[in-house]
Design an enzyme around this catalytic site. Sequence first.
Site, PDB file in Angstrom:
ATOM      1  N   HIS A   1       0.780  -1.105  -0.150  1.00 57.21           N
ATOM      2  CA  HIS A   1       0.057  -0.096  -0.093  1.00 57.21           C
ATOM      3  C   HIS A   1       0.884   1.389  -0.099  1.00 57.21           C
ATOM      4  CE1 HIS A   1      -3.743  -2.014   0.542  1.00 57.21           C
ATOM      5  NE2 HIS A   1      -3.405  -2.653   1.444  1.00 57.21           N
TER       6      HIS A   1
ATOM      7  N   ARG B   1       5.970  -6.402   3.676  1.00 54.20           N
ATOM      8  CA  ARG B   1       4.588  -6.777   3.376  1.00 54.20           C
ATOM      9  C   ARG B   1       4.690  -6.774   1.818  1.00 54.20           C
ATOM     10  NH1 ARG B   1      -1.170  -4.772   5.254  1.00 54.20           N
ATOM     11  NH2 ARG B   1      -0.403  -2.724   4.463  1.00 54.20           N
TER      12      ARG B   1
ATOM     13  N   ASP C   1      15.850 -11.894  -1.020  1.00 57.20           N
ATOM     14  CA  ASP C   1      17.083 -11.790  -1.347  1.00 57.20           C
ATOM     15  C   ASP C   1      17.756 -10.457  -1.049  1.00 57.20           C
ATOM     16  OD1 ASP C   1      17.385 -13.920  -2.908  1.00 57.20           O
ATOM     17  OD2 ASP C   1      17.099 -13.050  -4.816  1.00 57.20           O
TER      18      ASP C   1
ATOM     19  N   GLU D   1      -7.393 -12.133   6.172  1.00 53.57           N
ATOM     20  CA  GLU D   1      -8.167 -10.914   6.074  1.00 53.57           C
ATOM     21  C   GLU D   1      -9.533 -11.014   5.040  1.00 53.57           C
ATOM     22  OE1 GLU D   1      -5.486  -7.940   4.644  1.00 53.57           O
ATOM     23  OE2 GLU D   1      -4.547  -9.295   3.123  1.00 53.57           O
TER      24      GLU D   1
ATOM     25  N   ASP E   1      -9.031  -4.995   6.102  1.00 45.36           N
ATOM     26  CA  ASP E   1      -9.668  -5.643   5.066  1.00 45.36           C
ATOM     27  C   ASP E   1     -10.816  -6.688   5.677  1.00 45.36           C
ATOM     28  OD1 ASP E   1      -8.010  -5.792   2.235  1.00 45.36           O
ATOM     29  OD2 ASP E   1      -6.807  -4.911   3.664  1.00 45.36           O
TER      30      ASP E   1
END
Length: 257
Positions: free
Chosen positions: A50, A75, A89, A154, A180
């Site tokens: 987001h 996230r 990575d 969610e 959510d």
Amino acid sequence: MAKSDRSEGFRSRLLGGDRLIGAFIKTPTSHATEILGLVGFDFVVIDAEHAPFDRLTTDQVLLACRAFDIAGVVRVSEATPAQILSALDCGAEAVLVPHVDSAAKAAAVVSAGRYRQGARGFSNSPRAGAYGGRTMADHIQRSDADVALIAMIEDMAAIDVLDEIMAVDGIDGIFIGRGDLAVAMRAASPNTDEVSAAVEKITAAARRAGKPIMVMVGAAADATRFAAQGATAFIVSSDQGLMRQAAAKVLKDFAEL
């Protein structure tokens, strides 16, 4: 449970039930992460779902995490192997994966995030492999031992298959996405009785499976309520949210002069 030394790895602390305090990072610079590390937060969650993060800015913030002794969680925007591999990575200690609403999706997360238990693409050349300083065997062993994979619960579909999701070996913990979930339930807010009932179902399933629980809270009082349901890791606001709170308080203080 009392906090342990932050030198212990994030996954170890999460699985051990330590109380962990973190915040979302919404601004793609290192500075907020440096500050949160300096004041003693346990982790940050780089919000590539987001907020405007790409691989370069994610990499830069994860470098700040290492420099300022704070765990870096990413996230990802979606549960694809490419997204998960990119975060790992770059040196993420954990990946937070949105919308895990089935056992199959949970298994796919494990496959993307583990070597021996899955099909993670190998490279020891990035930060995660000490830029080639780790042998193949060492990098594989350390990565599988140290990286935490956290599923976000969610969606309404997940509520019907909670035990199946929790039973997936390799999912280290769950994050309850109350926002959510509230939207999916057409609820007015995450604090309605119906959302709270769904959250209790999720926490009960996590306790049955022995999975650590992470949740976002607005205040210490919220954390106390969720701790009673088994939560041990708490996301408290975000860099932007904390700055907004501080700025609003300054204006209020000056208005009262």
